[in-house]
Design a protein around this motif. Structure first.
Motif, short mmCIF file in Angstrom:
data_model
loop_
_atom_site.label_atom_id
_atom_site.label_comp_id
_atom_site.label_asym_id
_atom_site.label_seq_id
_atom_site.Cartn_x
_atom_site.Cartn_y
_atom_site.Cartn_z
N GLY A 102 30.87 43.27 29.93
CA GLY A 102 29.95 42.22 30.34
C GLY A 102 30.54 41.25 31.34
N GLU A 103 31.85 41.03 31.29
CA GLU A 103 32.50 40.11 32.22
C GLU A 103 32.82 40.77 33.56
OE1 GLU A 103 35.32 37.06 29.92
OE2 GLU A 103 35.75 39.16 29.46
N GLY A 104 32.82 42.09 33.58
CA GLY A 104 33.14 42.79 34.81
C GLY A 104 34.61 42.72 35.19
N ILE A 105 35.49 42.41 34.22
CA ILE A 105 36.89 42.20 34.59
C ILE A 105 37.58 43.51 34.96
CG2 ILE A 105 37.14 40.10 33.23
CD1 ILE A 105 38.58 41.72 31.10
N VAL A 106 37.14 44.63 34.38
CA VAL A 106 37.79 45.90 34.71
C VAL A 106 37.48 46.30 36.14
CG1 VAL A 106 37.92 48.35 34.16
CG2 VAL A 106 37.82 46.68 32.32
N SER A 107 36.22 46.24 36.52
CA SER A 107 35.85 46.61 37.89
C SER A 107 36.48 45.66 38.90
CB SER A 107 34.33 46.62 38.05
OG SER A 107 33.78 45.34 37.77
N LYS A 108 36.55 44.38 38.55
CA LYS A 108 37.17 43.41 39.47
C LYS A 108 38.67 43.65 39.58
CE LYS A 108 33.69 39.87 38.50
NZ LYS A 108 33.39 38.64 37.75
N SER A 109 39.29 44.00 38.47
CA SER A 109 40.72 44.29 38.49
C SER A 109 41.00 45.53 39.33
CB SER A 109 41.23 44.49 37.06
OG SER A 109 42.58 44.88 37.04
N VAL A 110 40.16 46.55 39.18
CA VAL A 110 40.33 47.79 39.94
C VAL A 110 40.10 47.55 41.42
CG1 VAL A 110 39.39 50.10 40.34
CG2 VAL A 110 39.81 49.32 38.01
N SER A 111 39.01 46.85 41.75
CA SER A 111 38.67 46.65 43.15
C SER A 111 39.68 45.77 43.88
CB SER A 111 37.26 46.05 43.28
OG SER A 111 37.22 44.76 42.69
N SER A 112 40.27 44.82 43.15
CA SER A 112 41.26 43.93 43.78
C SER A 112 42.68 44.45 43.64
CB SER A 112 41.18 42.53 43.17
OG SER A 112 41.54 42.56 41.81
N ARG A 113 42.83 45.58 42.92
CA ARG A 113 44.15 46.17 42.66
C ARG A 113 45.08 45.16 42.04
NH1 ARG A 113 46.21 47.08 47.76
NH2 ARG A 113 44.57 45.73 48.59
N SER A 114 44.56 44.43 41.05
CA SER A 114 45.34 43.34 40.47
C SER A 114 45.24 43.32 38.95
CB SER A 114 44.82 42.00 41.02
OG SER A 114 45.44 40.93 40.35
N ASP A 115 46.35 43.03 38.29
CA ASP A 115 46.36 42.81 36.85
C ASP A 115 46.18 41.34 36.51
OD1 ASP A 115 48.80 45.37 36.30
OD2 ASP A 115 46.66 45.45 35.95
N LEU A 116 45.90 40.54 37.51
CA LEU A 116 45.64 39.12 37.30
C LEU A 116 44.71 38.61 38.39
CD1 LEU A 116 46.21 36.31 36.04
CD2 LEU A 116 48.03 36.08 37.72
N ILE A 117 43.59 38.04 37.95
CA ILE A 117 42.69 37.34 38.86
C ILE A 117 42.49 35.96 38.25
CG2 ILE A 117 40.48 37.37 40.07
CD1 ILE A 117 40.29 40.36 39.39
N PRO A 118 43.23 34.95 38.72
CA PRO A 118 43.22 33.64 38.07
C PRO A 118 41.81 33.10 37.85
CG PRO A 118 44.94 33.73 39.73
CD PRO A 118 44.13 35.00 39.89
N GLY A 119 41.57 32.67 36.62
CA GLY A 119 40.26 32.13 36.26
C GLY A 119 39.22 33.18 35.96
N VAL A 120 39.56 34.46 36.17
CA VAL A 120 38.62 35.56 35.91
C VAL A 120 39.20 36.52 34.88
CG1 VAL A 120 37.38 37.52 36.93
CG2 VAL A 120 37.66 35.40 38.24
N TYR A 121 40.40 37.01 35.14
CA TYR A 121 41.05 37.96 34.24
C TYR A 121 42.54 37.61 34.17
CZ TYR A 121 43.38 42.31 32.88
OH TYR A 121 44.19 43.23 32.27
N GLU A 122 43.05 37.40 32.96
CA GLU A 122 44.42 36.93 32.79
C GLU A 122 45.34 37.97 32.16
OE1 GLU A 122 45.64 34.20 34.01
OE2 GLU A 122 43.82 33.16 34.63
N GLY A 123 45.06 39.26 32.41
CA GLY A 123 46.02 40.29 32.05
C GLY A 123 45.98 40.81 30.63
N GLY A 124 44.94 40.45 29.84
CA GLY A 124 44.92 40.77 28.42
C GLY A 124 44.65 42.22 28.07
N LEU A 125 44.28 43.05 29.02
CA LEU A 125 44.03 44.46 28.71
C LEU A 125 45.32 45.26 28.57
CD1 LEU A 125 41.00 45.19 31.08
CD2 LEU A 125 40.94 44.99 28.59
N LYS A 126 46.42 44.69 28.98
CA LYS A 126 47.67 45.42 28.94
C LYS A 126 48.63 44.78 27.94
CE LYS A 126 46.99 46.89 33.68
NZ LYS A 126 46.31 48.11 33.22
N ILE A 127 49.60 45.56 27.52
CA ILE A 127 50.62 45.06 26.60
C ILE A 127 51.90 44.89 27.39
CG2 ILE A 127 51.86 45.44 24.45
CD1 ILE A 127 49.66 47.32 23.58
#
Length: 353
Positions: free
Chosen positions: A116-141
């Motif tokens: 629902g947040e779209g964080i996976v698609s945004k992470s993939v499209s930006s090639r980033s494991d961090l998008i400040p204020g959007v995705y803070e890396g919690g899908l990975k260990i």
């Protein structure tokens, strides 16, 4: 055990591309050189590394600031009655005697619209494991999680009858270890609701229903024989799962939600957090959250890399920030020299016993 190396670049408007410095377990814990080379900085897409945490102004290496912090609303996530549905179509892995969900499968599902947040698609499209204020890396260990788990065993940290917060929980492994160690209550918090729903909750459920006889026994040691990767079916809500609550949102918002809630709330005896000090801009709100939620005689156990290249944060900068605030006393209780140097810090109120 397969290791995947991942270098990421944040292309947000206010951030300069740079290297990322958090080690990704998908599974992960690669050995790093102490300093990145100039070549690796220029070819970030083909080099391995990790933590949230990427590029930003080089000025951030100097002092933490309070700017650019996003106040994502807090939300409590209910535990669904049908626990089997939580684990439906999930692929299980094991590490350090714990179950965890294979994130690659989750990412594929989320790309099909389940996020629902779209964080996976945004992470993939930006090639980033961090998008400040959007995705803070919690899908990975990240690797410091395992440093902290090892420290629990080495230092014989006791969770029995303690109230525990896994702050910036991601996969929730630290909180799950606390549950296995007999904690009275364990709360999990991550910035992203997708992480809680798709990763933290399934991981906690899988460990509760598969290791029900072990969970809550006070045994927080590693087990020599990995559990079966096939999750059992749950006939009812395990008692140990009833000890858990799950929250998403920014730290100060979650703190406000807890302190103003009609539900009974007692401050935490132990707060666990790993690789949450990569960004100096977040230091003020993290410090205040710890001060608001920790019991007067409680302890914080924080795991971090010494320095997060490109972002500017690290253990010594955060320690200096805490000392200047004069609320907590700090102690570096363990230094890990293997690969990129990492530390475990213990924090307690200055006037605590």
């Amino acid at each position: 055990m397969a290791f995947r190396f991942n270098f990421s670049i944040d292309e947000s408007e206010n951030y300069e591309p740079d290297t990322q410095d958090k080690t990704d377990l998908q599974l992960c814990s690669p050995k790093h050189k102490q300093e990145p080379t100039e070549k690796s900085k220029q070819t970030a897409e083909s080099v391995a590394d990790s933590s949230p945490r990427l590029g930003t102004d080089k000025q951030r290496d100097e002092t933490p600031s309070k700017k650019k912090f996003c106040f994502k609303a807090a939300k409590e996530h209910d535990i669904p009655e049908d626990l089997n549905k939580i684990l439906e179509n999930k692929v299980m892995e094991t590490v350090s005697g714990l179950y965890y969900i294979n994130v690659s499968v989750v990412e594929m599902t989320c790309l099909d619209g389940a996020d629902g947040e779209g964080i996976v698609s945004k992470s993939v499209s930006s090639r980033s494991d961090l998008i400040p204020g959007v995705y803070e890396g919690g899908l990975k260990i990240w690797e410091c999680t395992f440093d902290l788990i090892d420290y629990f065993s080495e230092a014989e940290i006791q969770f029995t009858n303690k109230t525990v917060l896994d702050l910036g929980c991601g996969a929730g492994l630290l909180g799950i270890v606390a549950l296995r160690g007999g904690a009275e209550k364990v709360h999990f918090q991550d910035y992203n609701s997708t992480v809680i729903d798709e990763i933290t909750l399934p991981n906690t459920v899988a460990n509760c229903i598969n290791e029900g006889n072990r969970m809550g026994s006070g045994d927080n040691r590693k087990i020599s024989k990995p559990p079966s990767k096939r999750p059992k079916k749950a006939d009812c809500l395990p008692d140990v799962l009833a000890k858990c609550r799950f929250f998403s949102g920014e730290w100060s918002e979650v703190s406000q939600l807890l302190l103003s809630s009609n539900k009974p709330f007692s401050k935490y005896d132990i707060i666990l957090t790993s690789e949450t000090i990569y960004n100096p801009d977040y230091y003020s709100v993290l410090h205040d959250t710890l001060a608001q939620l920790l019991d007067k005689n409680g302890r914080v156990y924080l795991a971090s890399k010494v320095h997060y290249f490109g972002v500017g944060g690290g253990i010594h900068l955060f320690e200096k920030f805490v000392v200047e605030r004069n609320v907590f006393r700090t102690s570096i209780v363990k230094i890990i020299d293997e690969g990129l140097q990492r530390c475990i810090m213990e924090m307690a109120f200055k006037d605590s016993s």
